[in-house]
Scaffold this active site. Structure first.
Site, short mmCIF file in Angstrom:
data_model
loop_
_atom_site.label_atom_id
_atom_site.label_comp_id
_atom_site.label_asym_id
_atom_site.label_seq_id
_atom_site.Cartn_x
_atom_site.Cartn_y
_atom_site.Cartn_z
N HIS A 48 89.77 45.54 130.84
CA HIS A 48 88.78 45.43 129.74
C HIS A 48 88.19 46.80 129.39
O HIS A 48 87.00 46.93 129.13
CB HIS A 48 87.70 44.41 130.11
CG HIS A 48 88.27 43.03 130.27
ND1 HIS A 48 88.04 42.01 129.37
CD2 HIS A 48 89.10 42.52 131.21
CE1 HIS A 48 88.71 40.94 129.75
NE2 HIS A 48 89.35 41.22 130.87
N HIS A 52 89.03 46.33 123.34
CA HIS A 52 89.97 45.44 124.04
C HIS A 52 89.80 43.99 123.62
O HIS A 52 88.83 43.61 122.96
CB HIS A 52 89.78 45.57 125.55
CG HIS A 52 88.49 44.96 126.03
ND1 HIS A 52 87.31 45.64 126.03
CD2 HIS A 52 88.21 43.72 126.52
CE1 HIS A 52 86.35 44.85 126.50
NE2 HIS A 52 86.87 43.68 126.80
N ASP A 54 89.81 39.89 125.03
CA ASP A 54 89.65 38.99 126.18
C ASP A 54 90.61 37.81 126.03
O ASP A 54 90.67 37.20 124.96
CB ASP A 54 88.23 38.40 126.22
CG ASP A 54 87.19 39.38 126.71
OD1 ASP A 54 87.52 40.54 126.98
OD2 ASP A 54 86.02 38.94 126.81
N HIS A 58 90.17 35.27 131.46
CA HIS A 58 89.11 36.20 131.88
C HIS A 58 87.95 35.41 132.53
O HIS A 58 87.35 35.87 133.49
CB HIS A 58 88.62 36.95 130.64
CG HIS A 58 87.57 37.99 130.88
ND1 HIS A 58 87.50 38.77 132.01
CD2 HIS A 58 86.53 38.39 130.09
CE1 HIS A 58 86.47 39.59 131.92
NE2 HIS A 58 85.86 39.38 130.78
N HIS A 161 81.03 33.44 127.12
CA HIS A 161 82.47 33.66 127.32
C HIS A 161 83.19 32.33 127.52
O HIS A 161 84.24 32.08 126.92
CB HIS A 161 82.72 34.56 128.54
CG HIS A 161 82.68 36.02 128.22
ND1 HIS A 161 81.56 36.79 128.38
CD2 HIS A 161 83.63 36.87 127.76
CE1 HIS A 161 81.83 38.04 128.03
NE2 HIS A 161 83.08 38.12 127.64
N GLU A 173 86.29 43.24 121.73
CA GLU A 173 85.07 43.90 122.19
C GLU A 173 85.16 45.42 122.11
O GLU A 173 86.24 45.99 122.13
CB GLU A 173 84.77 43.44 123.62
CG GLU A 173 84.59 41.92 123.67
CD GLU A 173 84.40 41.34 125.05
OE1 GLU A 173 83.65 40.35 125.16
OE2 GLU A 173 85.00 41.83 126.01
ZN LIG Z 1 86.26 41.83 127.81
#
Ligand SMILES: [Zn+2]
Length: 213
Positions: A48, A52, A54, A58, A161, A173
């Site tokens: 990360h 990047h 996710d 994750h 998340h 992100e």
């Molecule tokens: Zn991330």
């Protein structure tokens, strides 16, 4: 005329990473002109690091991995919205009047003025709260991007998340949005095809169509 705007931070050894994540390392293991014919480097970094994506895995046990992210989500029309509030709540999202057809949204916040990619980490960055995540899911949003190391507000990291990744939303992100004006763009953000990984650095660009203005 199309203009391509790079919204990716450079990956470098000085890059700010999430607390306790590994730093980025790049080291030449042989160098052209110094006893070798070519230069090859070894890269070491967290999955990360920098700008990047996710993957569901994750936060979700057994969730989808980054190599399985749907390319149809990672390329396509996107709205860049400017947020002046301290958090991206349901109320704040409602105030933006995001049109129904929007599936990808990136939020430019005051993080963009405050954050430098080599500066200190701060917890009071602007991120999506639990109510904001719920609203984005209700709206059918498929990709959410923000201008800090995490899209989720620090206080709501796990809830946000889990809610978004479980709902099939891709998180993009640590975008560099300092010079981006609000409006509609074409987004392209492609991760490395890291087999089984929970995330990956990516190169993210916005394509501005001059005809649309
Ligand atoms: Zn991330």
């Amino acid at each position: 005329m199309k203009k391509i705007l790079d919204i990716t931070f450079p990956l470098s050894a000085n890059l700010t990473v999430w607390p306790n994540d590994p730093p980025v390392r790049m080291e030449a293991i042989r160098e052209a002109g110094k006893g070798a014919r070519s230069t090859i480097s070894r890269l070491e970094m967290g999955s990360h690091s920098g700008t990047h994506l996710d993957a569901p895995s994750h936060f979700i046990e057994g969730g989808g991995t980054v190599d399985a992210l749907d390319l149809d989500i990672l390329i396509g029309e996107c709205l860049a919205a400017e947020v002046e509030a301290d958090a991206i709540t349901a109320e704040v999202i409602d105030s933006l009047n995001i049109p129904d057809d929007v599936q990808r949204v990136i939020f430019k916040t005051r993080n963009s003025q405050r954050f430098t990619e080599t500066g200190d980490f701060f917890r009071d960055y602007v991120g999506v709260t639990t109510s904001g995540a719920r609203r984005l899911l209700e709206m059918g949003i498929k990709l959410v991007g923000t201008d800090y190391l995490s899209a989720a507000a620090y206080s709501d990291i796990t809830q946000v998340h889990c809610a978004l990744l479980d709902g099939g939303v891709v998180l993009l992100e640590m975008l560099n949005l300092k010079d981006i004006r609000p409006g509609r763009y074409e987004l392209v953000c492609l991760p490395l095809k890291l087999a089984g990984a929970d995330g990956s650095p990516c190169r993210a660009v916005l394509i501005e169509d001059a005809k649309k203005g």
